[in-house]
Enzyme design. Structure first.
Site, PDB file in Angstrom:
ATOM      1  CD  GLU A 127      -2.885  -1.216   2.343  1.00 19.68           C
ATOM      2  OE1 GLU A 127      -2.752  -0.393   3.268  1.00 19.68           O
ATOM      3  OE2 GLU A 127      -3.797  -2.054   2.316  1.00 19.68           O
ATOM      4  CG  ASN A 169      -0.598  -7.100  -1.385  1.00 19.76           C
ATOM      5  OD1 ASN A 169      -1.132  -7.767  -2.261  1.00 19.76           O
ATOM      6  ND2 ASN A 169      -1.121  -6.941  -0.177  1.00 19.76           N
ATOM      7  CG  HIS A 206      -9.908  -5.746   0.495  1.00 22.64           C
ATOM      8  ND1 HIS A 206     -10.117  -6.883   1.242  1.00 22.64           N
ATOM      9  CD2 HIS A 206      -8.606  -5.425   0.676  1.00 22.64           C
ATOM     10  CE1 HIS A 206      -8.995  -7.221   1.847  1.00 22.64           C
ATOM     11  NE2 HIS A 206      -8.054  -6.353   1.519  1.00 22.64           N
ATOM     12  CD  GLU A 235      -4.616  -7.913   1.739  1.00 14.66           C
ATOM     13  OE1 GLU A 235      -5.501  -7.168   2.226  1.00 14.66           O
ATOM     14  OE2 GLU A 235      -3.399  -7.682   1.851  1.00 14.66           O
ATOM     15  CG  ASP A 237     -12.734  -8.875   1.654  1.00 17.35           C
ATOM     16  OD1 ASP A 237     -12.593  -7.939   0.828  1.00 17.35           O
ATOM     17  OD2 ASP A 237     -12.347  -8.783   2.830  1.00 17.35           O
TER      18      ASP A 237
HETATM   19  C1  XIL Z   1      -6.398  -6.177   8.187  1.00 24.25           C
HETATM   20  C2  XIL Z   1      -6.744  -7.329   9.118  1.00 24.25           C
HETATM   21  O1  XIL Z   1      -7.641  -8.191   8.439  1.00 24.25           O
HETATM   22  C3  XIL Z   1      -7.367  -6.806  10.390  1.00 24.25           C
HETATM   23  O2  XIL Z   1      -7.507  -7.871  11.343  1.00 24.25           O
HETATM   24  C4  XIL Z   1      -6.492  -5.708  11.001  1.00 24.25           C
HETATM   25  O3  XIL Z   1      -7.159  -5.148  12.112  1.00 24.25           O
HETATM   26  C5  XIL Z   1      -6.191  -4.630   9.984  1.00 24.25           C
HETATM   27  O4  XIL Z   1      -5.598  -5.218   8.839  1.00 24.25           O
HETATM   28  N1  XIL Z   1      -4.957  -4.567   3.591  1.00 24.25           N
HETATM   29  C6  XIL Z   1      -3.976  -5.406   4.060  1.00 24.25           C
HETATM   30  C7  XIL Z   1      -4.259  -6.273   5.240  1.00 24.25           C
HETATM   31  O5  XIL Z   1      -2.905  -5.521   3.455  1.00 24.25           O
HETATM   32  O6  XIL Z   1      -3.122  -6.471   6.045  1.00 24.25           O
HETATM   33  C8  XIL Z   1      -5.383  -5.730   6.059  1.00 24.25           C
HETATM   34  O7  XIL Z   1      -5.682  -6.677   7.092  1.00 24.25           O
HETATM   35  C9  XIL Z   1      -6.585  -5.432   5.205  1.00 24.25           C
HETATM   36  C10 XIL Z   1      -6.260  -4.388   4.179  1.00 24.25           C
END
Ligand code: XIL
Length: 302
Positions: A127, A169, A206, A235, A237
């Site tokens: 990020e 990422n 996401h 990641e 969802d």
């Molecule tokens: C999130 C986790 O799922 C949570 O449990 C935590 O509180 C915050 O981080 N991008 C990422 C992940 O790269 O590491 C994040 O994970 C979600 C967004």
């Protein structure tokens, strides 16, 4: 295949999930995770605040718990994440400049060395680009430490663990027309041209009704892959339910399958109740561990 990992393996891909160490004692959770997935990401346990809570005092207890569970069950591990503006320990949040640069280099070296030879791919930098229309870098203490901090992190990770694939990422880099996607694309192209070690790009993916699966998602995956890197969905969802959610999961799965260098998909949790999206239902299993329509959609597409 009758599970996600078996179905993905038919085309040489993996199917993964994020795991939280404190849920591994939940037998429903551990049973589903072990049965369905063969790539494991620690949801929080390998991040900077977890692994270096005090400067130069490393704690790998929970990261190791996940790594060992994965390796003992024949799975691969995706390391997440070596350098990130968020989830920094307090001591690092208060650092700037060359002191921070040295601390970041030490962190990458120590963590990558601890896990040397055991990690399939590291999210070396997470990020680092800004949202919005600039296409530029996100402001952070790491960015202010010198705009070459990203390539420094990649070179440091390569030196510490030469066998691990090294990934960049990010989120909101799924839509090919977005400035942020183009900014990351230009960085990866530049790294490849100048020989900065980078092997893969992770699309967090996401998605929600405000930010749905873009129509040009496959173009984004293809475009990164054409630079000579692997692409992974890291990641995934998707907020929603029923057939609409199942259709979105199908689109994501099909887009990855259509690109040879899209090597795997990871969902960000097992059951809806395990999701970081506390109020939503974005995953493939409901709170009771039952397979949702989205699960069947993914399985049948793989
Ligand atoms: C999130 C986790 O799922 C949570 O449990 C935590 O509180 C915050 O981080 N991008 C990422 C992940 O790269 O590491 C994040 O994970 C979600 C967004």
């Amino acid at each position: 295949g009758s599970t996600l990992q078996e179905a993905a393996a038919q085309s040489g891909r993996y199917f993964g999930t994020a795991i939280a160490a404190n849920r591994l004692s939940d037998s429903t959770y551990a049973t589903i995770a072990n049965r369905e997935f063969n790539m494991i990401t620690a949801e929080n346990e390998m991040k900077m605040d977890a692994t270096e809570p005090n400067q130069n005092q490393f704690n790998f207890t929970n990261g190791d718990r996940i790594l060992n569970w994965a390796l003992q069950n024949g799975k691969q591990v995706r390391g997440h994440a070596l350098a990130w503006y968020s989830q920094q320990p307090g001591w690092m949040q208060r650092m700037e400049g060359s002191t921070l640069r040295s601390a970041m280099i030490n962190h990458v070296t120590q963590v990558a060395t601890h896990y040397k030879g055991k990690i399939y791919a590291w999210d070396v930098v997470n990020e680092a680009f800004a949202d919005g229309s600039s296409g530029g870098r996100r402001d952070s203490n790491l960015e202010r430490s010198g705009s070459d901090w990203i390539e420094v992190a990649f070179r440091t990770a390569r030196a510490a663990d030469p066998a691990a694939k090294l990934c960049y990422n990010d989120y909101n880099i799924d839509d090919w027309s977005h400035a942020k996607t183009q900014g990351v694309y230009r960085m990866v192209r530049d790294f490849k041209q100048r020989g900065v070690p980078i092997d893969c790009v992770g699309l967090q993916s996401h998605f929600n009704p405000q930010s749905p699966v873009p129509g040009n998602y496959q173009t984004t995956i293809e475009s990164f892959a054409a630079l000579g890197v692997d692409v992974q969905i890291t990641e995934l969802d998707i907020e929603g339910s029923g057939s609409a959610q199942a259709e979105s999961y199908r689109k994501v799965t099909q887009a990855c399958l259509n690109v040879a260098r899209c090597t795997g998909i990871t969902v960000w949790g097992v059951r809806d109740t395990d999701s970081w999206r506390a109020s939503g239902t974005p995953l493939l299993f409901d709170g009771n561990g039952n397979k949702k329509a989205a699960y069947t959609s993914v399985l049948n597409t793989l």
